[in-house]
Design a protein around this motif. Structure first.
Motif, mmCIF file in Angstrom:
data_model
loop_
_atom_site.group_PDB
_atom_site.id
_atom_site.type_symbol
_atom_site.label_atom_id
_atom_site.label_comp_id
_atom_site.label_asym_id
_atom_site.label_seq_id
_atom_site.Cartn_x
_atom_site.Cartn_y
_atom_site.Cartn_z
ATOM 1 N N VAL A 130 0.800 -1.223 0.000
ATOM 2 C CA VAL A 130 0.000 0.000 0.000
ATOM 3 C C VAL A 130 0.840 1.285 0.000
ATOM 4 N N LEU A 131 2.102 1.223 0.426
ATOM 5 C CA LEU A 131 2.911 2.436 0.536
ATOM 6 C C LEU A 131 3.997 2.517 -0.522
ATOM 7 N N ARG A 132 4.267 3.728 -0.952
ATOM 8 C CA ARG A 132 5.468 4.059 -1.711
ATOM 9 C C ARG A 132 6.318 4.852 -0.722
ATOM 10 N N HIS A 133 7.101 4.121 0.046
ATOM 11 C CA HIS A 133 7.829 4.739 1.153
ATOM 12 C C HIS A 133 9.083 3.937 1.465
ATOM 13 N N LYS A 134 10.224 4.608 1.416
ATOM 14 C CA LYS A 134 11.489 3.965 1.764
ATOM 15 C C LYS A 134 11.893 4.384 3.170
ATOM 16 N N ARG A 135 12.587 3.467 3.830
ATOM 17 C CA ARG A 135 13.080 3.728 5.177
ATOM 18 C C ARG A 135 14.561 3.367 5.211
ATOM 19 N N GLY A 136 15.337 4.202 5.883
ATOM 20 C CA GLY A 136 16.751 3.927 6.082
ATOM 21 C C GLY A 136 17.031 3.813 7.566
ATOM 22 N N ILE A 137 17.863 2.841 7.938
ATOM 23 C CA ILE A 137 18.269 2.664 9.328
ATOM 24 C C ILE A 137 19.723 3.107 9.437
ATOM 25 N N VAL A 138 20.035 3.885 10.488
ATOM 26 C CA VAL A 138 21.414 4.263 10.774
ATOM 27 C C VAL A 138 21.732 3.938 12.229
ATOM 28 N N PHE A 139 23.007 3.705 12.494
ATOM 29 C CA PHE A 139 23.500 3.453 13.848
ATOM 30 C C PHE A 139 24.331 4.655 14.266
ATOM 31 N N ALA A 140 24.139 5.129 15.499
ATOM 32 C CA ALA A 140 24.883 6.290 16.005
ATOM 33 C C ALA A 140 25.458 5.985 17.379
ATOM 34 N N ASP A 141 26.694 6.443 17.590
ATOM 35 C CA ASP A 141 27.301 6.351 18.919
ATOM 36 C C ASP A 141 28.299 7.495 19.081
ATOM 37 N N ASP A 142 29.122 7.423 20.137
ATOM 38 C CA ASP A 142 30.030 8.510 20.478
ATOM 39 C C ASP A 142 29.221 9.808 20.644
#
Length: 191
Positions: free
Chosen positions: A129-141
């Protein structure tokens, strides 16, 4: 597959400030035609941020489902005219990269600046049903610098020990982006 699913008609039925909705009339492999309805949203980033053995969550009310939710930091990848550095993944040439969006969202929602942000994964969500991209990022420090919430953001920052993060993410009302972010970061060795 020997059928390319030709689009016979494409109609945007409504536009909002948040998303567009409509349908594509598509020829199916048996020759029949059917309307496939969609909502198109800009890409979003989800940030799995770790500080001193804790995952940073935000606790916020989601009016759409009428529930209070513990979630990872997330937000829309904004329009920009900047060029994306070669080592960062951008969803489109006219948008900030997932890494840049993740840095910005983390700072805005939690008040932490990340010394390190790494791209983890990009994927389509709810493809029925969606035209939607998702990106995952990791953050530290992380360094605390102060929050800069949007006018519609009413949330608190919650620290969850890494070993409890998946259980918190799976507790009702579970959020797909939060579960995905934790599992993907864990699979890549970030947790």
């Amino acid at each position: 597959m020997d059928h390319d699913w030709p689009v016979l008609e494409s109609e945007t039925e409504y536009e909002t400030g948040w998303y567009d909705g409509g349908y594509d009339r598509v020829e199916q492999p048996d020759g029949s035609a059917k309307n496939y309805y969609w909502a198109a949203l800009p890409p979003a980033v989800v940030v799995l941020a770790v500080d001193d053995g804790d995952v940073l969550f935000v606790d916020q009310y989601r009016p759409t489902i009428r529930k209070q939710c513990m979630e990872l930091v997330a937000g829309i990848v904004e329009q920009t005219d900047d060029e994306t550095p070669a080592n960062e993944v951008a969803p489109a040439s006219d948008r900030e990269s997932y890494v840049a969006a993740g840095r910005r969202e983390l700072r805005e929602e939690t008040g932490y600046e990340a010394g390190n942000v790494e791209f983890v994964e990009e994927f389509w969500t709810a493809t029925g049903v969606l035209r939607h991209k998702r990106g995952i990022v990791f953050a530290d420090d992380l360094t605390e610098v102060g929050r800069d919430l949007d006018s519609n953001e009413f949330l608190s920052v919650e620290r969850v020990p890494i070993e409890d993060a998946l259980a918190v993410a799976r507790a009702p009302p579970a959020n797909d982006a939060t579960i995905e972010g934790i599992l993907l970061a864990e699979a890549d060795g970030h947790l």
